[in-house]
Design a protein around this motif. Structure first.
Motif, PDB file in Angstrom:
ATOM      1  N   LYS A 165       0.833  -1.206   0.000  1.00 52.16           N
ATOM      2  CA  LYS A 165       0.000   0.000   0.000  1.00 52.16           C
ATOM      3  C   LYS A 165       0.866   1.254   0.000  1.00 52.16           C
ATOM      4  O   LYS A 165       0.579   2.226  -0.709  1.00 52.16           O
ATOM      5  CB  LYS A 165      -0.916  -0.009   1.230  1.00 52.16           C
ATOM      6  CG  LYS A 165      -1.907   1.151   1.260  1.00 52.16           C
ATOM      7  CD  LYS A 165      -2.848   1.039   2.456  1.00 52.16           C
ATOM      8  CE  LYS A 165      -3.843   2.197   2.468  1.00 52.16           C
ATOM      9  NZ  LYS A 165      -4.776   2.106   3.618  1.00 52.16           N
ATOM     10  N   TRP A 166       1.935   1.244   0.787  1.00 52.08           N
ATOM     11  CA  TRP A 166       2.850   2.390   0.825  1.00 52.08           C
ATOM     12  C   TRP A 166       3.510   2.605  -0.540  1.00 52.08           C
ATOM     13  O   TRP A 166       3.628   3.738  -1.011  1.00 52.08           O
ATOM     14  CB  TRP A 166       3.904   2.168   1.901  1.00 52.08           C
ATOM     15  CG  TRP A 166       4.868   3.318   2.009  1.00 52.08           C
ATOM     16  CD1 TRP A 166       4.714   4.471   2.714  1.00 52.08           C
ATOM     17  CD2 TRP A 166       6.154   3.409   1.362  1.00 52.08           C
ATOM     18  NE1 TRP A 166       5.802   5.282   2.550  1.00 52.08           N
ATOM     19  CE2 TRP A 166       6.707   4.671   1.735  1.00 52.08           C
ATOM     20  CE3 TRP A 166       6.873   2.565   0.530  1.00 52.08           C
ATOM     21  CZ2 TRP A 166       7.958   5.081   1.282  1.00 52.08           C
ATOM     22  CZ3 TRP A 166       8.117   2.974   0.080  1.00 52.08           C
ATOM     23  CH2 TRP A 166       8.649   4.216   0.452  1.00 52.08           C
TER      24      TRP A 166
ATOM     25  N   GLN B 132      -1.347  11.431 -13.103  1.00 60.58           N
ATOM     26  CA  GLN B 132      -2.669  11.892 -13.469  1.00 60.58           C
ATOM     27  C   GLN B 132      -3.676  10.766 -13.257  1.00 60.58           C
ATOM     28  O   GLN B 132      -3.308   9.604 -13.108  1.00 60.58           O
ATOM     29  CB  GLN B 132      -2.682  12.347 -14.929  1.00 60.58           C
ATOM     30  CG  GLN B 132      -1.789  13.549 -15.193  1.00 60.58           C
ATOM     31  CD  GLN B 132      -1.841  13.986 -16.645  1.00 60.58           C
ATOM     32  OE1 GLN B 132      -2.483  13.338 -17.480  1.00 60.58           O
ATOM     33  NE2 GLN B 132      -1.163  15.074 -16.952  1.00 60.58           N
ATOM     34  N   THR B 133      -4.960  11.125 -13.261  1.00 61.42           N
ATOM     35  CA  THR B 133      -6.000  10.151 -12.908  1.00 61.42           C
ATOM     36  C   THR B 133      -5.980   8.922 -13.811  1.00 61.42           C
ATOM     37  O   THR B 133      -6.023   7.779 -13.332  1.00 61.42           O
ATOM     38  CB  THR B 133      -7.392  10.813 -12.980  1.00 61.42           C
ATOM     39  OG1 THR B 133      -7.410  11.952 -12.116  1.00 61.42           O
ATOM     40  CG2 THR B 133      -8.467   9.831 -12.539  1.00 61.42           C
TER      41      THR B 133
ATOM     42  N   LYS C 134      -2.938   6.814 -13.163  1.00 57.89           N
ATOM     43  CA  LYS C 134      -3.049   6.201 -11.849  1.00 57.89           C
ATOM     44  C   LYS C 134      -3.931   4.955 -11.894  1.00 57.89           C
ATOM     45  O   LYS C 134      -3.598   3.928 -11.304  1.00 57.89           O
ATOM     46  CB  LYS C 134      -3.617   7.213 -10.853  1.00 57.89           C
ATOM     47  CG  LYS C 134      -3.665   6.700  -9.411  1.00 57.89           C
ATOM     48  CD  LYS C 134      -4.275   7.726  -8.472  1.00 57.89           C
ATOM     49  CE  LYS C 134      -3.379   8.936  -8.340  1.00 57.89           C
ATOM     50  NZ  LYS C 134      -3.874   9.882  -7.310  1.00 57.89           N
TER      51      LYS C 134
ATOM     52  N   THR D 104       2.117   6.571  -7.155  1.00 55.52           N
ATOM     53  CA  THR D 104       0.980   7.212  -7.833  1.00 55.52           C
ATOM     54  C   THR D 104       0.696   8.622  -7.334  1.00 55.52           C
ATOM     55  O   THR D 104      -0.241   9.259  -7.812  1.00 55.52           O
ATOM     56  CB  THR D 104      -0.298   6.366  -7.652  1.00 55.52           C
ATOM     57  OG1 THR D 104      -0.587   6.233  -6.248  1.00 55.52           O
ATOM     58  CG2 THR D 104      -0.125   4.984  -8.269  1.00 55.52           C
ATOM     59  N   ARG D 105       1.496   9.124  -6.416  1.00 51.93           N
ATOM     60  CA  ARG D 105       1.178  10.420  -5.801  1.00 51.93           C
ATOM     61  C   ARG D 105       1.224  11.579  -6.794  1.00 51.93           C
ATOM     62  O   ARG D 105       0.523  12.580  -6.623  1.00 51.93           O
ATOM     63  CB  ARG D 105       2.124  10.698  -4.627  1.00 51.93           C
ATOM     64  CG  ARG D 105       3.566  10.950  -5.006  1.00 51.93           C
ATOM     65  CD  ARG D 105       4.452  10.988  -3.751  1.00 51.93           C
ATOM     66  NE  ARG D 105       5.795  11.471  -4.026  1.00 51.93           N
ATOM     67  CZ  ARG D 105       6.752  10.753  -4.603  1.00 51.93           C
ATOM     68  NH1 ARG D 105       6.487   9.496  -4.963  1.00 51.93           N
ATOM     69  NH2 ARG D 105       7.947  11.262  -4.814  1.00 51.93           N
ATOM     70  N   LYS D 106       2.032  11.455  -7.851  1.00 54.27           N
ATOM     71  CA  LYS D 106       2.149  12.546  -8.816  1.00 54.27           C
ATOM     72  C   LYS D 106       1.561  12.193 -10.185  1.00 54.27           C
ATOM     73  O   LYS D 106       1.722  12.945 -11.137  1.00 54.27           O
ATOM     74  CB  LYS D 106       3.626  12.941  -8.984  1.00 54.27           C
ATOM     75  CG  LYS D 106       4.236  13.548  -7.727  1.00 54.27           C
ATOM     76  CD  LYS D 106       5.677  13.981  -7.958  1.00 54.27           C
ATOM     77  CE  LYS D 106       6.279  14.608  -6.711  1.00 54.27           C
ATOM     78  NZ  LYS D 106       7.691  15.018  -6.929  1.00 54.27           N
TER      79      LYS D 106
ATOM     80  N   ARG E 153       2.322   1.702  -3.474  1.00 48.25           N
ATOM     81  CA  ARG E 153       1.319   2.187  -4.427  1.00 48.25           C
ATOM     82  C   ARG E 153       1.099   3.689  -4.267  1.00 48.25           C
ATOM     83  O   ARG E 153       1.060   4.434  -5.257  1.00 48.25           O
ATOM     84  CB  ARG E 153       0.000   1.441  -4.220  1.00 48.25           C
ATOM     85  CG  ARG E 153      -1.040   1.717  -5.295  1.00 48.25           C
ATOM     86  CD  ARG E 153      -2.378   1.167  -4.916  1.00 48.25           C
ATOM     87  NE  ARG E 153      -2.941   1.915  -3.784  1.00 48.25           N
ATOM     88  CZ  ARG E 153      -4.080   1.600  -3.180  1.00 48.25           C
ATOM     89  NH1 ARG E 153      -4.760   0.550  -3.560  1.00 48.25           N
ATOM     90  NH2 ARG E 153      -4.517   2.335  -2.171  1.00 48.25           N
ATOM     91  N   VAL E 154       0.962   4.140  -3.037  1.00 47.30           N
ATOM     92  CA  VAL E 154       0.780   5.576  -2.787  1.00 47.30           C
ATOM     93  C   VAL E 154       2.008   6.363  -3.231  1.00 47.30           C
ATOM     94  O   VAL E 154       1.894   7.441  -3.811  1.00 47.30           O
ATOM     95  CB  VAL E 154       0.490   5.818  -1.288  1.00 47.30           C
ATOM     96  CG1 VAL E 154       0.472   7.308  -0.981  1.00 47.30           C
ATOM     97  CG2 VAL E 154      -0.842   5.183  -0.897  1.00 47.30           C
ATOM     98  N   PHE E 155       3.186   5.801  -2.971  1.00 48.17           N
ATOM     99  CA  PHE E 155       4.439   6.495  -3.312  1.00 48.17           C
ATOM    100  C   PHE E 155       4.564   6.693  -4.827  1.00 48.17           C
ATOM    101  O   PHE E 155       4.929   7.773  -5.295  1.00 48.17           O
ATOM    102  CB  PHE E 155       5.632   5.693  -2.781  1.00 48.17           C
ATOM    103  CG  PHE E 155       6.971   6.271  -3.156  1.00 48.17           C
ATOM    104  CD1 PHE E 155       7.480   7.366  -2.473  1.00 48.17           C
ATOM    105  CD2 PHE E 155       7.712   5.717  -4.196  1.00 48.17           C
ATOM    106  CE1 PHE E 155       8.707   7.901  -2.816  1.00 48.17           C
ATOM    107  CE2 PHE E 155       8.942   6.240  -4.547  1.00 48.17           C
ATOM    108  CZ  PHE E 155       9.445   7.343  -3.858  1.00 48.17           C
TER     109      PHE E 155
END
Length: 294
Positions: A60-61, A71-72, A75, A67-69, A63-65
């Motif tokens: 999970k970390w 575009q939709t 992502k 996809t944080r920048k 994935r967030v790391f």
């Protein structure tokens, strides 16, 4: 002396607790003999649970790391691929954890060989769909909003998943396309390079008609039509001398291929009205039959 007795009693109490906990963790199912003996214990299940919990947190970390920048659209594509990667990672975690717990994994793999072969054959098309979905997402050969033609059906892509792609047709029906079709069959993508496409309305006029007038009327029928682009400019092609008619085609450009049938219908209405006004007929196929008496 009393302090020594207390320490001894404390050690005995701790050893009893540790022994009880160890016995509890060793409870489970034991089958097989000798080196081939397999133990499925409470301790192993707890270890697998903790490994899954830790792996889920790390994934999970990550994935967030990553996809944080993004575009939709990018992502959503990354998340689709990441789901497949997550399943593979979980499988590896299970194998490594069981191996670390002292279970001979090769025995399980050997015993399950026939099952794996059967599953591989049964799920062959599923894996093809998943691989196709990964290729679509990575090389961007298909995007949400593209207009595609599959098996004679035209649809607009509104969702790309790891196994399937979903399109909505011109009559508002959803078509679910397995992703392996995009790598194994010829698919027409109307908007791969850009949104502008060239469309054609083809018709025939009677022999003897004024071809220059026909050309002028065809051009007038598309000039002010809503949805047709001014540039590139529409043009008429005198295509052929048919069996029963002179074949013409009016070519024009639009930016929304999905509304193509409505635009073509409006143009045909205008052509029919203009041809009636100028007495230009659109013939139907005819044959002359001559009967000779012997």
């Amino acid at each position: 002396m009393q302090e020594s007795s207390n320490n001894k009693a404390k050690d005995i109490f701790e050893n009893d607790i540790l022994g009880s906990v160890q016995n509890f963790l060793e409870l489970g199912i034991h089958f097989g003999k000798g080196e081939k003996e397999i133990h499925i214990t409470i301790g192993l299940i707890l270890l697998l649970f903790l490994a899954f919990l830790f792996t889920s947190f790390v994934l999970k970390w990550l994935r967030v790391f990553f996809t944080r920048k993004m575009q939709t659209d990018d992502k959503l594509k990354f998340i689709s691929v990441f789901k497949f990667i997550r399943y593979v990672v979980y499988l590896v975690v299970i194998v490594v954890t069981m191996s670390a717990a002292g279970i001979n994994i090769s025995i399980l793999l050997t015993a399950s060989a026939a099952l794996f072969v059967g599953l591989g054959l049964a799920l062959q098309e599923l894996f093809q769909d998943i691989i196709g979905g990964i290729f679509i997402i990575i090389d961007k050969s298909l995007s949400v909003g593209d207009i595609v033609e599959v098996n004679g059906k035209v649809g607009k892509v509104f969702e790309i998943k790891l196994r399937t792609t979903r399109c909505i047709t011109r009559d508002d029906k959803v078509v679910i396309i397995p992703n392996h079709k995009f790598i194994s069959e010829t698919i027409y993508n109307y908007t791969q390079n850009h949104k502008t496409t060239r469309e054609t309305v083809r018709l025939g006029v009677a022999y003897g008609s004024d071809v220059n007038l026909v050309t002028k009327l065809l051009e007038e029928s598309v000039i002010d039509e809503k949805g047709i682009l001014k540039s590139p400019k529409p043009f008429v092609v005198f295509e052929d001398f048919g069996d029963s008619a002179l074949i013409f085609a009016i070519n024009f450009y639009i930016s929304d291929s999905f509304s193509d049938p409505r635009i073509k219908s409006a143009i045909r209405y205008k052509i029919d009205a203009k041809f009636r006004e100028h007495n230009i007929s659109i013939p139907f196929p005819q044959r002359d039959v001559h009967i000779k008496n012997s």
